[in-house]
Structure formats: structure tokens, C-alpha cells
Enzyme design. Structure first.
Site, mmCIF file in Angstrom:
data_model
loop_
_atom_site.group_PDB
_atom_site.id
_atom_site.type_symbol
_atom_site.label_atom_id
_atom_site.label_comp_id
_atom_site.label_asym_id
_atom_site.label_seq_id
_atom_site.Cartn_x
_atom_site.Cartn_y
_atom_site.Cartn_z
ATOM 1 N N GLU A 1 0.915 -1.085 -0.016
ATOM 2 C CA GLU A 1 0.042 0.371 -0.023
ATOM 3 C C GLU A 1 1.147 1.171 0.242
ATOM 4 O O GLU A 1 0.330 2.194 -0.833
ATOM 5 C CB GLU A 1 -0.902 0.081 1.215
ATOM 6 C CG GLU A 1 -2.180 -0.872 1.377
ATOM 7 C CD GLU A 1 -2.096 -2.177 1.477
ATOM 8 O OE1 GLU A 1 -2.176 -3.311 0.930
ATOM 9 O OE2 GLU A 1 -0.639 -2.267 1.943
ATOM 10 N N HIS B 1 -10.704 -6.434 8.508
ATOM 11 C CA HIS B 1 -11.584 -6.104 6.996
ATOM 12 C C HIS B 1 -12.840 -5.257 7.629
ATOM 13 O O HIS B 1 -13.776 -5.436 6.702
ATOM 14 C CB HIS B 1 -11.882 -7.620 6.613
ATOM 15 C CG HIS B 1 -10.742 -8.289 5.801
ATOM 16 N ND1 HIS B 1 -9.908 -9.667 7.053
ATOM 17 C CD2 HIS B 1 -9.896 -9.185 5.347
ATOM 18 C CE1 HIS B 1 -9.011 -10.155 6.507
ATOM 19 N NE2 HIS B 1 -8.981 -9.050 5.144
ATOM 20 N N ALA C 1 -10.206 -0.969 3.455
ATOM 21 C CA ALA C 1 -9.669 0.110 4.495
ATOM 22 C C ALA C 1 -8.986 0.022 5.612
ATOM 23 O O ALA C 1 -7.477 0.679 5.617
ATOM 24 C CB ALA C 1 -10.796 1.075 5.044
#
Length: 337
Positions: free
Chosen positions: A60, A129, A84
Site C-alpha cells: 500500500e 477487514h 480500508a
């Protein structure tokens, strides 16, 4: 007008943007050949090629860093962070680089990137998650933060975000991908095909950032919500029989303070609902703004209904999730105060 799921609406937004502007590129983990873990980018690589829609390594930090560099050289990256919950390694790049480029360069550079992320729970994703990290981004000057609640808005807001000259955090409530969800997990899933907001126009259209929408008109109290909680609030209002006005914020930054003031000044009561944890959640900012701007109209204290200050549990997901029963109790408490 065509009916689309939120997944299809988001894909259509990227398709429209890529078709109109060759500077728009889409990339992230598994978004190319595979079409994304939720299939939001399915078919884009086949249509636009591997230079405009491509897979990246599992990093990321690298995904966001590359996007910032591309934006500085004139491209418009629309990137996907798979959940996210995975964004934290890239947080420094977002906060210290993307959000600051315009300021630190005195306007010489901008950073027109969109960071798409599935957010929230309701899918038994557990603690890694299911997180809702919106408050971490609303605290950062230079970012815009968007949370759509339906397919029609999702397409228009994403197109507006891609066309915006500054970085946008685009949080997609994954429990809403395939249909509206009112918090009653024991009931059959409702499809967007049966909901008015599942109608999504073809072609280009933009929903302006910074404009809230009244989802349910009422006079007894105001509910401030976004994402999945819009439908939970609607269910709570129906089940309690309280004439609640429900304001879907849609954009957290910039925030439609005028719409909030207008609604709360009319009703005199306010309940704030979000799925993220209570302490320092975005609801605290909303409560402070209501107290500051609507103090002389308030008939009762502002109440927040949120997730608990714990990691998101897997086995007790529905005890954590702010469902209609908890929201309904807050509505009743506010009316009786």
C-alpha cells in the site's frame, strides 16, 4: 434508466472517466486481470489495456507513493486499497505528501488522486477487514473524504472525485455493494434493483462534493448519518414511529454544515450515527458543530450511536454493529429528554 449495484456504478464511473480522459489510470492489488476482490474494476484492463489498468505488488505504501508521483507529472490515478484496514502502511504518504503538495509548493503542484477503499463491517470480516477509519482522514488538512450510500451517488461522487484537483479518500461501505442494508442481518438481502437509488444514469454526471441529501423528511429530530447507517437510521425511525429527518452527509470533508444547521434548527434534536468506534470518531466533530451552531435551537443533548471502543469482533459482529434497536433507543431517549 438502468439499474445497477454499487459495484457496477463504481465500475461505470471509472469507465466513464477513463473514456473521457486518457490521464486517468486505475491500479492496485488484483484490480487488473482479476477485476478487484469485489469486482469493481472488472473488464477495465481488457478495455483500456495494461498501461491504464494494472496490478501492483502487495504494498500500500508503494501504491499510494507511485500514485502521488504520477499525479505530480500530470496523471490522475484512481487507486484501490483492497480493504480500508490495509491503508495504514500508506498513511504517511497520504498525510505528509498527498495532502500537503499544494500547500508546500505554493500551488505549483496539485495531487489529483482518488484512493478507493471498501470500509465497514457486516460481512463477518473480523478485526482486519471491517474497520471504518474515516476520522483518521477528516483530521488531515488537504484531503477530501467521501462516503456514498447508494449506487446513484457512488457513480456521481466518484466522477466528481476523479475530476477534483486534490486528493480524495473514497470510502465504499462494502455491506452496501449489492443492496441497501438496514441492520436486520437475519432478513433476506435486498437488491438495489428494487430501490429507487439503484437507478444509475448512463454516461457522465457528477454529484458535487460537500452537499448532503435529505433521505427522510421529518420534524421531531435530525439523524446525521452516512454510508450504511443511513438505512439503519431509516429502519429505526420506522420501527419507533418517530418523525425523524435523516440527513445523508455523503461527503465528510468538505462538510455541508448549512444542511446540518437547517435541519437541526428545524427539529431541535439531533442523533449522530456511525459505525466507527465512539472515542474521537467523526461523530464527535458533528456533535461539537451542532452544539456550536444550533445551541439555541436544541431541546435535548446530542446523542451519538456508534461502534464500541474495541476491535471489530468476528463472533459478536451484530453486538458491535449499531443496529436499528440501538439507534431506536437513542431516538426515544432524545425525544424523552
Amino acid at each position: 434508466m438502468p439499474r445497477r449495484t454499487m459495484i457496477e456504478a463504481i465500475r461505470d464511473a471509472m469507465d466513464v472517466a477513463m473514456g473521457q480522459d486518457e490521464r486517468v489510470v486505475v491500479f492496485g492489488e488484483d484490480v487488473g486481470y482479476f477485476g478487484g476482490v469485489f469486482r469493481c474494476t472488472q473488464g477495465l484492463q481488457q478495455k483500456y489495456g495494461k498501461t491504464r489498468c494494472f496490478d501492483t505488488p502487495i504494498s500500500e505504501l508503494g501504491i499510494v507513493g507511485v500514485a502521488i508521483g504520477m499525479a505530480a507529472y500530470g496523471l490522475r490515478p484512481c487507486i484501490e486499497v483492497q480493504f480500508a484496514d490495509y491503508v495504514y502502511p500508506a498513511y504517511d504518504q497520504i498525510v505528509s505528501e498527498a495532502a500537503r503538495i499544494r500547500y508546500r509548493s505554493n500551488g505549483e503542484f496539485t495531487c489529483p488522486i482518488v484512493i478507493r477503499m471498501p470500509t465497514g463491517g457486516g460481512i463477518f470480516g473480523g478485526q482486519t477487514h471491517s474497520q471504518s477509519p474515516e476520522a483518521l482522514f477528516t483530521h488531515v488538512s488537504g484531503l477530501k473524504v467521501v462516503v456514498p450510500s447508494n449506487p446513484a451517488d457512488a457513480k456521481g461522487l466518484l466522477i466528481a472525485s476523479i475530476e477534483d484537483p486534490d486528493p480524495v479518500i473514497f470510502l465504499e461501505p462494502k455491506r452496501l455493494y449489492n443492496g441497501p442494508f438496514d441492520g436486520h442481518h437475519e432478513r433476506p438481502v435486498t437488491s438495489w434493483a428494487k430501490h429507487p437509488l439503484g437507478e444509475v444514469a448512463d454516461g457522465h454526471y457528477a454529484v458535487p462534493l460537500g452537499k448532503a441529501a435529505v433521505r427522510r423528511e421529518g420534524s421531531a429530530l435530525t439523524v446525521l448519518a452516512y454510508g450504511t447507517m443511513v438505512y439503519v437510521a431509516e429502519a429505526a425511525a420506522e420501527e419507533t414511529g418517530i418523525d425523524a429527518e435523516i440527513l445523508d452527509l455523503r461527503t465528510l470533508l468538505p462538510l455541508d454544515l448549512d444542511a446540518i444547521k437547517e435541519s437541526v434548527s428545524k427539529t431541535g434534536r439531533c442523533v449522530v450515527v456511525h459505525e466507527a468506534t465512539l472515542t474521537s470518531g467523526f461523530g464527535a466533530e458533528l456533535a461539537a458543530l451542532v452544539q456550536r451552531h444550533c445551541f439555541y435551537h436544541l431541546e435535548a443533548p446530542v446523542i451519538r450511536v456508534t461502534g464500541w471502543d474495541t476491535p471489530y469482533p468476528h463472533a459478536q459482529e451484530w453486538d458491535y454493529f449499531p443496529g436499528p434497536a440501538r439507534v431506536g433507543r437513542a431516538l426515544v431517549e432524545t425525544m424523552e429528554a
